[in-house]
Design an enzyme around this catalytic site. Sequence first.
Site, mmCIF file in Angstrom:
data_model
loop_
_atom_site.group_PDB
_atom_site.id
_atom_site.type_symbol
_atom_site.label_atom_id
_atom_site.label_comp_id
_atom_site.label_asym_id
_atom_site.label_seq_id
_atom_site.Cartn_x
_atom_site.Cartn_y
_atom_site.Cartn_z
ATOM 1 N N ASP A 106 2.615 -0.414 -2.353
ATOM 2 C CA ASP A 106 2.218 0.474 -3.441
ATOM 3 C C ASP A 106 1.074 -0.125 -4.271
ATOM 4 O O ASP A 106 0.721 -1.301 -4.131
ATOM 5 C CB ASP A 106 3.422 0.898 -4.296
ATOM 6 C CG ASP A 106 4.034 -0.240 -5.088
ATOM 7 O OD1 ASP A 106 3.276 -1.032 -5.673
ATOM 8 O OD2 ASP A 106 5.278 -0.330 -5.144
ATOM 9 N N TYR A 107 0.507 0.693 -5.120
ATOM 10 C CA TYR A 107 -0.702 0.360 -5.883
ATOM 11 C C TYR A 107 -0.562 -0.958 -6.638
ATOM 12 O O TYR A 107 -1.504 -1.756 -6.693
ATOM 13 C CB TYR A 107 -0.987 1.512 -6.850
ATOM 14 C CG TYR A 107 -2.261 1.395 -7.649
ATOM 15 C CD1 TYR A 107 -3.494 1.643 -7.063
ATOM 16 C CD2 TYR A 107 -2.225 1.081 -9.010
ATOM 17 C CE1 TYR A 107 -4.673 1.559 -7.802
ATOM 18 C CE2 TYR A 107 -3.382 0.989 -9.755
ATOM 19 C CZ TYR A 107 -4.610 1.231 -9.150
ATOM 20 O OH TYR A 107 -5.762 1.147 -9.882
#
Length: 241
Positions: free
Chosen positions: A106-107
């Site tokens: 994820d980011y």
Amino acid sequence: MPLERLQKIIAASGVASRRKAEELITAHRVTLNGEVVTELGTKADPDRDKISIDGTPLPRREQFLYFALYKPKGYVTTVSDPQGRPTVMDLMRGVAERVYPVGRLDYASEGLLLMTNDGALAQKLTKAGSHVPKTYLVKVSGKPAEKALARLRSGITIEFDDGRRVKTSPASIRLVEDAANPWYEVVLIEGRNRQIRRMFDRVGHHVEKIRRIKLGTLSLDVPPGKFRPLTRQEVDQLRSL
């Protein structure tokens, strides 16, 4: 690249089965760099040598590329992003062929990401039930009680944004740095969306940092934002998982 037996190269091209390829060789219908092949044990380099059957060149097999990338925080693990955020593709400058990420980070997470154009391997590593172990270093706020860790190790029910509730598979969790906000090594055999964050949230502890350090037998050994090609042995190990 190591030399390969001609019948294996022919079979890999999809023109004929390995047994049929052997028949073509013994029938003197195969040429290697213009010379008729008469021995079944003949070897060649599929990327350099010219192999023909009845005068027709063998189709070139696709050139597969494999890279280990260290994804930093602040990059999206997609080919493009509608919000205009930087993606991992921005880090793969200088690679002639188009590659894409296998799985996701994820980011806000960082660490090891496999980049390749080998669709068969990508599917094998990401499909449900593959059980490829993924190892993470995870820093959490506050120190979870042993009872909470036991719940995480045995599997815990987490909830997703769409309301789905899923019980996680058993996980390996061990303390690697004892502190007020400790680091744990977490090994998962599945990769659900934001799974580690949801797991620790479920027992009342916010995850501050996540770094993936291993994917199966492949280890993170490049600096943030950098990548390197995999060795043939590393690729074979991933294929055999």
